[in-house]
Design a protein around this motif. Structure first.
Motif, PDB file in Angstrom:
ATOM      1  N   UNK A  82       0.830  -1.202   0.000  1.00  0.00           N
ATOM      2  CA  UNK A  82       0.000   0.000   0.000  1.00  0.00           C
ATOM      3  C   UNK A  82       0.864   1.253   0.000  1.00  0.00           C
ATOM      4  N   UNK A  83       1.961   1.221   0.764  1.00  0.00           N
ATOM      5  CA  UNK A  83       2.882   2.359   0.773  1.00  0.00           C
ATOM      6  C   UNK A  83       3.486   2.568  -0.608  1.00  0.00           C
ATOM      7  N   UNK A 157     -18.044   1.505   2.089  1.00  0.00           N
ATOM      8  CA  UNK A 157     -17.604   2.896   2.129  1.00  0.00           C
ATOM      9  C   UNK A 157     -16.353   3.145   1.307  1.00  0.00           C
ATOM     10  N   UNK A 158     -15.254   2.399   1.551  1.00  0.00           N
ATOM     11  CA  UNK A 158     -14.046   2.598   0.736  1.00  0.00           C
ATOM     12  C   UNK A 158     -14.286   2.353  -0.749  1.00  0.00           C
ATOM     13  N   UNK A 159     -15.104   1.331  -1.074  1.00  0.00           N
ATOM     14  CA  UNK A 159     -15.382   1.036  -2.482  1.00  0.00           C
ATOM     15  C   UNK A 159     -16.146   2.185  -3.129  1.00  0.00           C
ATOM     16  N   UNK A 165     -14.452   8.744  -6.896  1.00  0.00           N
ATOM     17  CA  UNK A 165     -13.297   9.474  -7.407  1.00  0.00           C
ATOM     18  C   UNK A 165     -12.996   9.122  -8.851  1.00  0.00           C
ATOM     19  N   UNK A 166     -13.027   7.820  -9.174  1.00  0.00           N
ATOM     20  CA  UNK A 166     -12.751   7.380 -10.539  1.00  0.00           C
ATOM     21  C   UNK A 166     -13.819   7.888 -11.498  1.00  0.00           C
ATOM     22  N   UNK A 239      -9.791  11.332  -3.503  1.00  0.00           N
ATOM     23  CA  UNK A 239     -10.858  10.389  -3.158  1.00  0.00           C
ATOM     24  C   UNK A 239     -10.539   8.993  -3.686  1.00  0.00           C
ATOM     25  N   UNK A 240     -10.063   8.933  -4.926  1.00  0.00           N
ATOM     26  CA  UNK A 240      -9.689   7.649  -5.518  1.00  0.00           C
ATOM     27  C   UNK A 240      -8.561   6.991  -4.733  1.00  0.00           C
ATOM     28  N   UNK A 241      -7.536   7.762  -4.394  1.00  0.00           N
ATOM     29  CA  UNK A 241      -6.387   7.203  -3.673  1.00  0.00           C
ATOM     30  C   UNK A 241      -6.759   6.773  -2.265  1.00  0.00           C
ATOM     31  N   UNK A 242      -7.488   7.635  -1.540  1.00  0.00           N
ATOM     32  CA  UNK A 242      -7.870   7.312  -0.162  1.00  0.00           C
ATOM     33  C   UNK A 242      -8.784   6.090  -0.120  1.00  0.00           C
ATOM     34  N   UNK A 243      -9.740   6.049  -1.029  1.00  0.00           N
ATOM     35  CA  UNK A 243     -10.636   4.893  -1.076  1.00  0.00           C
ATOM     36  C   UNK A 243      -9.892   3.608  -1.387  1.00  0.00           C
TER      37      UNK A 243
END
Length: 331
Positions: A82-83, A157-159, A165-166, A239-243
């Motif tokens: 993930x990093x 939520x993450x999805x 974002x996408x 939003x895309x990255x955080x999700x």
């Protein structure tokens, strides 16, 4: 408990917040007692809070996947990947901004330096490879994500954040791609290495990467809708990255999948190096070209610096991935 000890306990608890939650769960109580004792002996010491803050930040980097920590091997590998993904996302976004700029000049005229031509070829083919690697990585994660949804795990939520974002990026970029400055360029021998539709889409998606932010007067001359998109698009990227990060922490990744994702990350890291070399060729040795179409600006130099830091971070993550990802991580 004396009033003095209560005060010291509260100070220790505040200092402990520098450390990640997992670290505090394992070492927090013992470390708090040590802090209380040290602060009781040296109440005016300024070194103690500074040391705690510095070590806490280092621990947070470690638990984020950029250093050794006490997590299980598979979880460490997941966080390391993930990093790497976060660093790669920053690198690719900055790189696409540079590439999108140089593609505009490429549509209108051949460059007048070998360095600029070489940079364009290197970056263009590297972009294709990076996009292909990213697509494969996403496909490999599709089934674990679907399985997590079917099992009722907390991934909705993450999805939703990722898809939102996408979706905003796709719809907005397609709309604003119609204003791409490369449209109408005269055909020449190697113009075709850059598909116009793809270049226009990337230009629109990275439109916020501009030096116009430092020149409000010139920026306000843009159409209001374009300025709104320049504000909204980085929010969509975030939003895309955080999700995606939150989703990656929630879904179940078996050792075999971790292994393949790690190999893709290693391949992506090598391609990122190639891309950075290409971009640097243009920034360091390229010329402004005919009619200043290939002029290097401050935003390009800043992007190169950001890409360099992101690549170093990604390289650090790759160093922590052992020969058998998912079962062992180098310490």
């Amino acid at each position: 408990m004396t009033e003095r000890r209560v005060v010291l306990r509260r100070r220790a608890e505040r200092l402990l917040r520098w450390y990640p939650r997992e670290w505090r769960a394992r070492y927090g109580e013992e470390f708090a007692e040590l802090l209380i004792s040290e602060m009781a002996e040296r109440p005016r010491s300024r070194r103690t809070p500074v040391d705690v803050a510095v070590n806490g930040i280092v621990a947070r980097f470690a638990y984020a996947g950029l250093g050794p920590c006490n997590l299980e091997d598979a979880e460490r590998t997941r966080r390391t990947l993930l990093a790497f993904g976060c660093a790669a996302a920053v690198f690719v976004t900055s790189g696409l901004g540079i590439w999108a700029q140089i593609t505009i000049g490429w549509q209108w005229s051949p460059p007048d330096t070998v360095a600029t031509s070489a940079a364009m070829f290197v970056m263009s083919y590297s972009v294709l490879v990076l996009l292909a690697i990213g697509a494969v990585a996403v496909v490999l994660l599709a089934w674990p994500t679907a399985r997590a949804v079917l099992r009722g795990r907390d991934v909705v939520g993450p999805l939703a954040l990722t898809l939102a974002g996408a979706g905003i990026l796709i719809v907005g970029s397609r709309h604003f791609a119609n204003g791409w400055p490369g449209t109408g360029g005269h055909h020449w021998a190697h113009q075709g290495i850059v598909p116009g539709g793809m270049a226009a889409f990337v230009w629109a998606a990275t439109l916020f990467m501009t030096a116009y932010w430092a020149h409000p007067g010139a920026l306000l001359a843009f159409p209001a809708t374009e300025i709104a998109w320049m504000v909204l698009s980085p929010v969509a990227w975030a939003s895309l990255a955080l999700g995606a990060v939150r989703l990656g922490r929630e879904i179940e990744l078996v050792p075999g999948l971790l292994h393949y994702e790690a190999r893709l990350a290693q391949l992506g890291g090598a391609v990122m190096v190639v891309f950075l070399v290409g971009a640097s060729l243009w920034v360091v040795d390229g010329g402004p070209g005919p009619r200043g179409l290939f002029h290097v600006g401050a935003i390009d130099i800043a992007s190169i610096a950001v890409m360099g830091v992101a690549l170093i971070t990604a390289g650090r993550a790759l160093q922590l991935i052992g020969p058998n990802p998912g079962t062992r991580v180098a310490r």
